[in-house]
Design a protein around this motif. Sequence first.
Motif, PDB file in Angstrom:
ATOM      1  N   ILE A  60       0.931  -0.930   0.610  1.00 36.88           N
ATOM      2  CA  ILE A  60      -0.055   0.037  -0.043  1.00 36.88           C
ATOM      3  C   ILE A  60       0.777   1.142   0.026  1.00 36.88           C
ATOM      4  O   ILE A  60       0.404   2.328  -0.539  1.00 36.88           O
ATOM      5  CB  ILE A  60      -1.272   0.440   1.211  1.00 36.88           C
ATOM      6  N   LYS A  61       1.692   1.665   0.467  1.00 36.86           N
ATOM      7  CA  LYS A  61       2.962   2.425   0.822  1.00 36.86           C
ATOM      8  C   LYS A  61       3.383   2.709  -0.660  1.00 36.86           C
ATOM      9  O   LYS A  61       3.558   3.594  -1.689  1.00 36.86           O
ATOM     10  CB  LYS A  61       4.188   2.329   2.120  1.00 36.86           C
ATOM     11  N   TRP A  99       2.004   2.315  -3.992  1.00 36.60           N
ATOM     12  CA  TRP A  99       1.006   2.034  -4.203  1.00 36.60           C
ATOM     13  C   TRP A  99       1.041   3.691  -4.287  1.00 36.60           C
ATOM     14  O   TRP A  99       0.814   4.409  -5.517  1.00 36.60           O
ATOM     15  CB  TRP A  99      -0.247   1.402  -3.969  1.00 36.60           C
ATOM     16  N   MET A 100       0.541   4.149  -2.216  1.00 40.22           N
ATOM     17  CA  MET A 100       0.187   5.060  -2.683  1.00 40.22           C
ATOM     18  C   MET A 100       1.482   5.944  -2.524  1.00 40.22           C
ATOM     19  O   MET A 100       1.511   7.812  -3.103  1.00 40.22           O
ATOM     20  CB  MET A 100       0.054   5.581  -1.300  1.00 40.22           C
ATOM     21  N   SER A 101       2.837   5.790  -3.039  1.00 37.00           N
ATOM     22  CA  SER A 101       4.106   6.886  -3.364  1.00 37.00           C
ATOM     23  C   SER A 101       3.588   6.624  -4.675  1.00 37.00           C
ATOM     24  O   SER A 101       4.601   8.513  -5.320  1.00 37.00           O
ATOM     25  CB  SER A 101       4.970   6.197  -2.952  1.00 37.00           C
ATOM     26  N   GLN A 102       3.123   6.012  -5.630  1.00 37.84           N
ATOM     27  CA  GLN A 102       3.214   6.544  -7.185  1.00 37.84           C
ATOM     28  C   GLN A 102       3.859   6.298  -7.733  1.00 37.84           C
ATOM     29  O   GLN A 102       4.340   6.343  -9.165  1.00 37.84           O
ATOM     30  CB  GLN A 102       2.086   7.538  -7.262  1.00 37.84           C
TER      31      GLN A 102
END
Length: 139
Positions: A63-64, A66-69
């Motif tokens: 998730i981290k 993914w969120m950092s793009q």
Amino acid sequence: MFKKCGSFTIWGHIDVVYPKNIQIGEGCSINHGCYLNAYNPIYIGNDVTLSANVSIISTGIDIKAWMSQKKGDKHIKNEGVYVGNHVWIGANSLILSGVRISGEYVVVAAGSVVTKDITESYCVVAGCPAEVIKYLNRQ
């Protein structure tokens, strides 16, 4: 195709991702519609039955990451999935990444989602998340 395999039977069509990360023991049965995603290793012991439409997914999305793009691989890296000996996984069940079914003579009831380790033997697990609902008589 697989990293290591004993004698097993496939009944119908199955989908396999990263077969080089899969080990299958002796006397196993894999039924139509099963999906095995072995981004991380999948170990299947002896005398295991995967009923119709069972999914074993040995990864997820970090998730981290993914969120950092950020560009690149966002898969979770872990020890994968371990299914021990004498396990019957009922139709339409899902075994998620990081799970160890180390007990013997375990029945995963149809439609269950296994999200945590199953260490008990001679039992039935069911639900979402799956938990022990019954103990089996030892023969």
